[in-house]
Design an enzyme around this catalytic site. Sequence first.
Site, PDB file in Angstrom:
ATOM      1  N   ASP A  82       0.858  -1.190   0.000  1.00 11.96           N
ATOM      2  CA  ASP A  82       0.000   0.000   0.000  1.00 11.96           C
ATOM      3  C   ASP A  82       0.900   1.248   0.000  1.00 11.96           C
ATOM      4  O   ASP A  82       1.892   1.301   0.742  1.00 11.96           O
ATOM      5  CB  ASP A  82      -0.858  -0.047   1.276  1.00 11.96           C
ATOM      6  CG  ASP A  82      -1.977   0.969   1.285  1.00 11.96           C
ATOM      7  OD1 ASP A  82      -2.438   1.373   0.202  1.00 11.96           O
ATOM      8  OD2 ASP A  82      -2.413   1.343   2.405  1.00 11.96           O
ATOM      9  N   GLU A 134      -2.216   6.050  -8.335  1.00  8.56           N
ATOM     10  CA  GLU A 134      -3.177   7.026  -7.768  1.00  8.56           C
ATOM     11  C   GLU A 134      -3.115   8.322  -8.545  1.00  8.56           C
ATOM     12  O   GLU A 134      -2.029   8.829  -8.842  1.00  8.56           O
ATOM     13  CB  GLU A 134      -2.872   7.280  -6.291  1.00  8.56           C
ATOM     14  CG  GLU A 134      -3.802   8.319  -5.654  1.00  8.56           C
ATOM     15  CD  GLU A 134      -3.676   8.387  -4.132  1.00  8.56           C
ATOM     16  OE1 GLU A 134      -3.612   7.317  -3.481  1.00  8.56           O
ATOM     17  OE2 GLU A 134      -3.637   9.505  -3.601  1.00  8.56           O
ATOM     18  N   HIS A 179      -7.764   9.574   4.572  1.00  5.36           N
ATOM     19  CA  HIS A 179      -7.304   8.562   5.526  1.00  5.36           C
ATOM     20  C   HIS A 179      -7.590   9.007   6.963  1.00  5.36           C
ATOM     21  O   HIS A 179      -7.562  10.195   7.259  1.00  5.36           O
ATOM     22  CB  HIS A 179      -5.791   8.340   5.373  1.00  5.36           C
ATOM     23  CG  HIS A 179      -5.407   7.783   4.038  1.00  5.36           C
ATOM     24  ND1 HIS A 179      -4.801   8.544   3.065  1.00  5.36           N
ATOM     25  CD2 HIS A 179      -5.550   6.555   3.507  1.00  5.36           C
ATOM     26  CE1 HIS A 179      -4.572   7.785   1.996  1.00  5.36           C
ATOM     27  NE2 HIS A 179      -5.018   6.569   2.235  1.00  5.36           N
ATOM     28  N   HIS A 207      -9.635   4.631  -1.138  1.00  2.00           N
ATOM     29  CA  HIS A 207      -8.851   4.668   0.103  1.00  2.00           C
ATOM     30  C   HIS A 207      -9.690   5.353   1.186  1.00  2.00           C
ATOM     31  O   HIS A 207     -10.694   5.979   0.901  1.00  2.00           O
ATOM     32  CB  HIS A 207      -7.555   5.462  -0.119  1.00  2.00           C
ATOM     33  CG  HIS A 207      -6.512   4.692  -0.873  1.00  2.00           C
ATOM     34  ND1 HIS A 207      -5.281   4.380  -0.348  1.00  2.00           N
ATOM     35  CD2 HIS A 207      -6.528   4.148  -2.116  1.00  2.00           C
ATOM     36  CE1 HIS A 207      -4.583   3.700  -1.236  1.00  2.00           C
ATOM     37  NE2 HIS A 207      -5.318   3.543  -2.319  1.00  2.00           N
ATOM     38  N   GLY A 208      -9.213   5.234   2.445  1.00  2.00           N
ATOM     39  CA  GLY A 208      -9.897   5.933   3.538  1.00  2.00           C
ATOM     40  C   GLY A 208     -11.246   5.327   3.870  1.00  2.00           C
ATOM     41  O   GLY A 208     -12.210   6.038   4.168  1.00  2.00           O
ATOM     42  N   ASN A 229     -10.059   0.211   0.903  1.00  2.00           N
ATOM     43  CA  ASN A 229      -9.012   0.097   1.925  1.00  2.00           C
ATOM     44  C   ASN A 229      -9.527   0.490   3.301  1.00  2.00           C
ATOM     45  O   ASN A 229     -10.157   1.546   3.452  1.00  2.00           O
ATOM     46  CB  ASN A 229      -7.862   1.068   1.599  1.00  2.00           C
ATOM     47  CG  ASN A 229      -7.062   0.656   0.389  1.00  2.00           C
ATOM     48  OD1 ASN A 229      -7.381  -0.316  -0.284  1.00  2.00           O
ATOM     49  ND2 ASN A 229      -6.012   1.410   0.115  1.00  2.00           N
TER      50      ASN A 229
END
Length: 281
Positions: A82, A134, A179, A207-208, A229
């Site tokens: 990651d 990303e 995040h 993400h987050g 994630n």
Amino acid sequence: MSLCDMNSLLVAARQDGYAVGAFTVWDMESVQAVIGAAESVQAPVIAQVGPWEADFAGMELLAEIVKHVALRASVPVAFHLDHGESFERAMQAIHCGFTSVMIDASNLPFEENVAVTREVAKCAHAAGVSVEGEIGIVGGGIHSAESGGELAMTDPEEAARFAAETGVDALAVAIGNAHGFYKAPPKLDFARLSRVAERVSIPLVLHGGTGIPDDAIREAIKHGVAKINVCTEFVAAFGRAFQEVQSQPDFAYNVPSLFSEPRRRAMELIGEKIKLFSGKR
Ligand code: 13P
């Protein structure tokens, strides 16, 4: 079932309208919690290690633990780097047996992000390893200085160019996600996500995942998100359970009484996340 590459899991997920959960691991208990939870709901899972965990535990040691447990699992497990912050980190992960790597150069100018991501993709693919890139910047954590704000969000046209020019297998997007714990419930920009999904056919990554409401998760999956994630919520479940067991009057320090309940609690949380992501609740 054992260790598999991430791409095959995610392509099936985007095609069939569900997402695979990706959970951060840092030691034996967290690996057992993630893979055990996936087995309990009989769904594939991604165990992932970021630079913080790799530096904390040692990448090689973590890789041996994940491989040992994954190879004996009854469900497919992908093992992912990651937020790989450099070409070298990604190569080190491949050397250790990761089946997938993220190269996160999202804080660099577009052309530089493309250049390093393309290089990692070329080498990783030669080794049969999947690659996540990303575009846009997901706030919080490692990029906290840039968190939030319209400027950091993924531009759909740029996302299409980025996917085509780098050859990545999966693309992390910034659509208002961040995040860590959210100070207020996040407002994800689904119109933007849907414009990205129209232009980019590879699986999208959110993400987050900590603190995103269930309905928003379901909506994101409808718009092409195939990997979600989760880290902070998982670490917090461990931490709180540790505190609770130690504050019980009859608590005695021995390994099972200290570690069993945190691992059980974390496994329960992850099982619920996997059910949500896979459309089972
Ligand atoms: P959270 O810590 O917010 O769950 O985010 C995890 C993540 O996106 C790791 O890349």
